[in-house]
Design a protein around this motif. Structure first.
Motif, PDB file in Angstrom:
ATOM      1  N   GLU A 108       0.830  -1.206   0.000  1.00 32.54           N
ATOM      2  CA  GLU A 108       0.000   0.000   0.000  1.00 32.54           C
ATOM      3  C   GLU A 108       0.868   1.261   0.000  1.00 32.54           C
ATOM      4  OE1 GLU A 108      -4.169   0.924   2.080  1.00 32.54           O
ATOM      5  OE2 GLU A 108      -2.511   0.883   3.491  1.00 32.54           O
ATOM      6  N   ALA A 109       1.977   1.227   0.750  1.00 36.96           N
ATOM      7  CA  ALA A 109       2.877   2.387   0.775  1.00 36.96           C
ATOM      8  C   ALA A 109       3.454   2.627  -0.619  1.00 36.96           C
ATOM      9  CB  ALA A 109       3.992   2.161   1.792  1.00 36.96           C
ATOM     10  N   ASP A 110       3.843   1.546  -1.303  1.00 37.72           N
ATOM     11  CA  ASP A 110       4.371   1.675  -2.671  1.00 37.72           C
ATOM     12  C   ASP A 110       3.314   2.274  -3.603  1.00 37.72           C
ATOM     13  OD1 ASP A 110       6.842   0.615  -2.022  1.00 37.72           O
ATOM     14  OD2 ASP A 110       6.368  -1.411  -2.731  1.00 37.72           O
ATOM     15  N   GLU A 111       2.079   1.819  -3.411  1.00 41.18           N
ATOM     16  CA  GLU A 111       0.970   2.291  -4.260  1.00 41.18           C
ATOM     17  C   GLU A 111       0.747   3.795  -4.058  1.00 41.18           C
ATOM     18  OE1 GLU A 111      -2.588   0.112  -3.373  1.00 41.18           O
ATOM     19  OE2 GLU A 111      -3.774   1.132  -4.932  1.00 41.18           O
ATOM     20  N   LEU A 112       0.834   4.228  -2.800  1.00 43.54           N
ATOM     21  CA  LEU A 112       0.656   5.652  -2.506  1.00 43.54           C
ATOM     22  C   LEU A 112       1.758   6.482  -3.148  1.00 43.54           C
ATOM     23  CD1 LEU A 112      -0.286   5.485   1.276  1.00 43.54           C
ATOM     24  CD2 LEU A 112      -1.705   6.347  -0.580  1.00 43.54           C
ATOM     25  N   MET A 113       2.991   5.988  -3.027  1.00 45.73           N
ATOM     26  CA  MET A 113       4.116   6.737  -3.606  1.00 45.73           C
ATOM     27  C   MET A 113       3.948   6.849  -5.125  1.00 45.73           C
ATOM     28  SD  MET A 113       8.185   6.355  -2.977  1.00 45.73           S
ATOM     29  CE  MET A 113       8.470   4.787  -3.726  1.00 45.73           C
ATOM     30  N   ALA A 114       3.562   5.741  -5.746  1.00 46.64           N
ATOM     31  CA  ALA A 114       3.382   5.752  -7.204  1.00 46.64           C
ATOM     32  C   ALA A 114       2.250   6.701  -7.589  1.00 46.64           C
ATOM     33  CB  ALA A 114       3.094   4.336  -7.703  1.00 46.64           C
ATOM     34  N   ALA A 115       1.165   6.670  -6.821  1.00 43.39           N
ATOM     35  CA  ALA A 115       0.008   7.527  -7.147  1.00 43.39           C
ATOM     36  C   ALA A 115       0.388   9.006  -7.020  1.00 43.39           C
ATOM     37  CB  ALA A 115      -1.171   7.192  -6.238  1.00 43.39           C
ATOM     38  N   ALA A 116       1.142   9.349  -5.986  1.00 44.61           N
ATOM     39  CA  ALA A 116       1.546  10.748  -5.797  1.00 44.61           C
ATOM     40  C   ALA A 116       2.478  11.186  -6.931  1.00 44.61           C
ATOM     41  CB  ALA A 116       2.229  10.913  -4.444  1.00 44.61           C
ATOM     42  N   GLU A 117       3.409  10.295  -7.296  1.00 47.41           N
ATOM     43  CA  GLU A 117       4.341  10.644  -8.376  1.00 47.41           C
ATOM     44  C   GLU A 117       3.591  10.833  -9.694  1.00 47.41           C
ATOM     45  OE1 GLU A 117       7.412   7.662  -8.233  1.00 47.41           O
ATOM     46  OE2 GLU A 117       8.367   8.659  -6.515  1.00 47.41           O
ATOM     47  N   ARG A 118       2.669   9.908  -9.968  1.00 51.25           N
ATOM     48  CA  ARG A 118       1.877   9.989 -11.214  1.00 51.25           C
ATOM     49  C   ARG A 118       1.093  11.289 -11.277  1.00 51.25           C
ATOM     50  NH1 ARG A 118       0.303   4.714 -10.641  1.00 51.25           N
ATOM     51  NH2 ARG A 118      -1.608   5.388  -9.619  1.00 51.25           N
ATOM     52  N   ALA A 119       0.516  11.659 -10.137  1.00 54.54           N
ATOM     53  CA  ALA A 119      -0.346  12.851 -10.109  1.00 54.54           C
ATOM     54  C   ALA A 119       0.468  14.140  -9.994  1.00 54.54           C
ATOM     55  CB  ALA A 119      -1.322  12.741  -8.939  1.00 54.54           C
ATOM     56  N   GLY A 120       1.763  14.014  -9.687  1.00 51.62           N
ATOM     57  CA  GLY A 120       2.585  15.206  -9.494  1.00 51.62           C
ATOM     58  C   GLY A 120       2.155  15.989  -8.261  1.00 51.62           C
ATOM     59  N   LEU A 121       1.706  15.256  -7.228  1.00 46.11           N
ATOM     60  CA  LEU A 121       1.214  15.895  -5.999  1.00 46.11           C
ATOM     61  C   LEU A 121       2.097  15.493  -4.819  1.00 46.11           C
ATOM     62  CD1 LEU A 121      -2.548  15.173  -6.712  1.00 46.11           C
ATOM     63  CD2 LEU A 121      -1.521  17.464  -6.574  1.00 46.11           C
ATOM     64  N   LEU A 122       2.052  16.307  -3.781  1.00 44.68           N
ATOM     65  CA  LEU A 122       2.850  16.021  -2.599  1.00 44.68           C
ATOM     66  C   LEU A 122       2.151  14.983  -1.722  1.00 44.68           C
ATOM     67  CD1 LEU A 122       5.266  16.781  -0.725  1.00 44.68           C
ATOM     68  CD2 LEU A 122       3.722  18.414   0.372  1.00 44.68           C
ATOM     69  N   PHE A 123       2.910  14.011  -1.253  1.00 45.14           N
ATOM     70  CA  PHE A 123       2.434  13.124  -0.193  1.00 45.14           C
ATOM     71  C   PHE A 123       3.414  13.292   0.952  1.00 45.14           C
ATOM     72  CE2 PHE A 123       2.218   9.418   2.393  1.00 45.14           C
ATOM     73  CZ  PHE A 123       0.873   9.093   2.439  1.00 45.14           C
ATOM     74  N   ALA A 124       2.971  13.921   2.025  1.00 47.94           N
ATOM     75  CA  ALA A 124       3.872  14.255   3.134  1.00 47.94           C
ATOM     76  C   ALA A 124       3.514  13.435   4.372  1.00 47.94           C
ATOM     77  CB  ALA A 124       3.783  15.745   3.451  1.00 47.94           C
ATOM     78  N   PRO A 125       4.358  12.461   4.727  1.00 49.31           N
ATOM     79  CA  PRO A 125       4.114  11.694   5.949  1.00 49.31           C
ATOM     80  C   PRO A 125       4.345  12.571   7.176  1.00 49.31           C
ATOM     81  CG  PRO A 125       5.792  10.644   4.546  1.00 49.31           C
ATOM     82  CD  PRO A 125       5.581  12.015   4.027  1.00 49.31           C
ATOM     83  N   VAL A 126       3.547  12.362   8.217  1.00 47.75           N
ATOM     84  CA  VAL A 126       3.699  13.166   9.444  1.00 47.75           C
ATOM     85  C   VAL A 126       4.712  12.491  10.363  1.00 47.75           C
ATOM     86  CG1 VAL A 126       2.550  14.019  11.513  1.00 47.75           C
ATOM     87  CG2 VAL A 126       1.382  14.125   9.307  1.00 47.75           C
ATOM     88  N   PHE A 127       5.884  13.116  10.479  1.00 51.94           N
ATOM     89  CA  PHE A 127       6.868  12.741  11.504  1.00 51.94           C
ATOM     90  C   PHE A 127       7.326  14.032  12.156  1.00 51.94           C
ATOM     91  CE2 PHE A 127       7.567   8.626   9.127  1.00 51.94           C
ATOM     92  CZ  PHE A 127       7.125   7.822  10.168  1.00 51.94           C
ATOM     93  N   GLN A 128       6.432  14.590  12.983  1.00 51.64           N
ATOM     94  CA  GLN A 128       6.690  15.934  13.516  1.00 51.64           C
ATOM     95  C   GLN A 128       7.792  15.959  14.566  1.00 51.64           C
ATOM     96  OE1 GLN A 128       4.299  14.042  14.667  1.00 51.64           O
ATOM     97  NE2 GLN A 128       3.922  14.495  16.810  1.00 51.64           N
ATOM     98  N   TYR A 129       8.201  14.764  15.069  1.00 46.81           N
ATOM     99  CA  TYR A 129       9.274  14.760  16.080  1.00 46.81           C
ATOM    100  C   TYR A 129      10.578  15.317  15.502  1.00 46.81           C
ATOM    101  CZ  TYR A 129       6.630  11.541  19.153  1.00 46.81           C
ATOM    102  OH  TYR A 129       5.693  10.949  19.963  1.00 46.81           O
ATOM    103  N   ARG A 130      10.736  15.236  14.184  1.00 46.21           N
ATOM    104  CA  ARG A 130      11.972  15.756  13.579  1.00 46.21           C
ATOM    105  C   ARG A 130      12.132  17.251  13.792  1.00 46.21           C
ATOM    106  NH1 ARG A 130      13.267  13.442   7.634  1.00 46.21           N
ATOM    107  NH2 ARG A 130      12.697  11.262   7.925  1.00 46.21           N
ATOM    108  N   TYR A 131      10.973  17.908  14.033  1.00 43.83           N
ATOM    109  CA  TYR A 131      10.989  19.371  14.064  1.00 43.83           C
ATOM    110  C   TYR A 131      11.021  19.860  15.507  1.00 43.83           C
ATOM    111  CZ  TYR A 131       9.938  18.460   9.255  1.00 43.83           C
ATOM    112  OH  TYR A 131      10.010  17.977   7.977  1.00 43.83           O
ATOM    113  N   GLY A 132      12.222  19.851  16.080  1.00 43.72           N
ATOM    114  CA  GLY A 132      12.418  20.299  17.459  1.00 43.72           C
ATOM    115  C   GLY A 132      13.799  20.918  17.558  1.00 43.72           C
ATOM    116  N   ARG A 133      13.966  21.793  18.533  1.00 41.65           N
ATOM    117  CA  ARG A 133      15.207  22.569  18.590  1.00 41.65           C
ATOM    118  C   ARG A 133      16.458  21.672  18.635  1.00 41.65           C
ATOM    119  NH1 ARG A 133      17.812  24.578  23.373  1.00 41.65           N
ATOM    120  NH2 ARG A 133      19.478  26.023  22.785  1.00 41.65           N
ATOM    121  N   ALA A 134      16.444  20.660  19.515  1.00 41.49           N
ATOM    122  CA  ALA A 134      17.640  19.826  19.654  1.00 41.49           C
ATOM    123  C   ALA A 134      17.924  19.043  18.368  1.00 41.49           C
ATOM    124  CB  ALA A 134      17.489  18.883  20.831  1.00 41.49           C
ATOM    125  N   LEU A 135      16.857  18.674  17.648  1.00 47.27           N
ATOM    126  CA  LEU A 135      17.064  17.963  16.379  1.00 47.27           C
ATOM    127  C   LEU A 135      17.599  18.905  15.315  1.00 47.27           C
ATOM    128  CD1 LEU A 135      16.513  15.101  16.920  1.00 47.27           C
ATOM    129  CD2 LEU A 135      14.513  16.213  17.820  1.00 47.27           C
TER     130      LEU A 135
END
Ligand SMILES: NC(=O)c1ccc[n+]([C@@H]2O[C@H](COP(=O)([O-])OP(=O)(O)OC[C@H]3O[C@@H](n4cnc5c(N)ncnc54)[C@H](O)[C@@H]3O)[C@@H](O)[C@H]2O)c1
Length: 361
Positions: A103-130
């Motif tokens: 399913e993840a592969d299918e989503l990536m292919a669909a986003a690429e085909r459509a030329g649209l952004l698919f942005a997974p939520v990993f908000q922990y990356r966005y912190g001062r120490a990181l």
């Protein structure tokens, strides 16, 4: 350019709303959708002019919406993301982005085909120490990744599992590896690179649920780094801890479970004579990141930058696929007792579906 968002799901969707509201010049939240209309209305009340609907179709049909932000239970992520991409919308999707590697592969292919952004939520990356650690790594002050220890020791009990979709293979799609440790595993790959090998032991020892709630995992990454990850939902408190040992620097978090980068980390040069250079770099980085938003707002700012053609520190669709592939590899390693290499061979059954046969519908 300002982007118009629909938030689907009014649970963690509330935190997303606060993230968008912190960036009023970049996003308007147009609609909140929840099948419990009252929940949608309560959340919509936090944004001026925001509507509330109970049906997903109304969101897909609304031409004013640029971005569909999926905060629904996990089994709906893939199908709803595909609907949104087909309707020409960019997608922001809560973890886990998909319930299988296929399913993840299918989503990536669909986003690429459509030329649209698919942005997974990993908000922990966005912190001062990181941001600081990324700045030190960019300046070449970390050196080669050697080992890392990760702890996701959280406390989840009967009340948490009273929500019907949780704890069941068909609706949650997995346990603590998929639902909780996925954040810390994403973080370590941010600094050590993608995982290339996995061994694991999994068990259900805390709650009366179908899915795993304890794990001991060993991983190698493409930089040669060796990572151990300890996971349980039977901790006395919620605590997450990371210790990343590079050959020139040791980085250590505190115990903040939901925003590990929000509290000060220690950054210690292995050669004491290099500590001054590390400290000087940290002062420089602090000046650069002053005012940079963190958490969900930090992530949404990068989504906006990307959509507006600016340089962006984005969690990519590839990162999302890798996060799901790692879960599949961890399950495969635990069940087979084997050491599993990544990227996974897509002909393996575990890529089609990791739900154990006796739990499948
Ligand atoms: N990034 C994070 O830190 C974080 C934190 C918590 C949860 N999550 C993820 O967010 C997702 C949602 O989790 P949650 O804790 O908010 O769950 P939740 O059950 O509290 O909220 C989900 C909402 O979706 C609604 N919903 C369900 N089916 C629907 C449908 N068909 N149409 C419209 N609305 C529907 C429900 O009524 C509910 O209000 C999960 O994938 C979870 O893993 C991420």
């Amino acid at each position: 350019m300002m982007h118009s968002v629909a938030i689907l799901g009014a649970g963690i969707g509330r935190e997303h709303m606060l993230g968008y509201r912190a960036l009023p010049e970049l996003f308007t939240v147009q609609t909140v959708c929840d099948r419990e209309l009252e929940r949608a209305e309560q959340l919509a009340a936090l944004a001026p002019g925001c509507g509330a609907v109970s049906g997903i179709d109304a969101v897909m049909d609304d031409r004013k919406i640029d971005i569909v932000d999926i905060c629904l239970p996990p089994h709906l992520h893939g199908p709803v993301a595909l609907m949104a991409l087909a309707a020409g919308k960019h997608v922001i999707c809560e973890k886990p982005v998909a319930g299988s590697v296929a399913e993840a592969d299918e989503l990536m292919a669909a986003a690429e085909r459509a030329g649209l952004l698919f942005a997974p939520v990993f908000q922990y990356r966005y912190g001062r120490a990181l941001y600081q650690l990324a700045g030190l790594q960019d300046r070449g002050l970390c050196g080669k990744p050697l080992v890392a220890t990760l702890e996701t020791h959280w406390n989840r009990g009967a009340e948490y599992y009273a929500v019907p979709w949780r704890g069941r293979w068909q609706s949650e799609r997995g346990g603590a590896v998929l639902g909780h440790a996925i954040h810390i595993h994403d973080l370590v790959t941010r600094f050590f690179g993608p995982v290339t090998e996995v061994t694991s032991l999994l068990d259900t020892r805390v709650n009366d649920i179908e899915t795993e709630d304890c794990a001991a995992i060993a991983m190698a990454t493409d930089s040669g780094g060796l990572v151990t990850s300890s996971v349980t939902l039977g901790g006395a408190t919620d605590s997450s801890r990371l210790r990343l040992i590079f050959d020139a620097l040791t980085a250590e978090s505190r115990r903040n479970p939901y925003a590990p980068g929000a509290e000060d980390w220690s950054f210690t040069a292995r050669d004491p004579q290099r500590q001054d250079a590390v400290d000087a770099a940290l002062a420089e980085i602090d000046a650069e990141i002053a005012g940079r938003p963190t958490g969900f707002a930090g992530m949404f700012l990068e989504v906006s930058n990307h959509l507006n053609g600016l340089p962006a520190d984005l969690v990519t669709v590839e990162d999302g696929v890798r996060s799901i592939e790692l879960v599949a590899a961890i399950y495969h390693a635990a069940r087979s007792g084997e050491r599993v290499s990544l990227p996974l061979d897509r002909s393996l059954q575990i890529c089609a579906d990791w739900v154990p046969e006796d739990e499948a519908e």
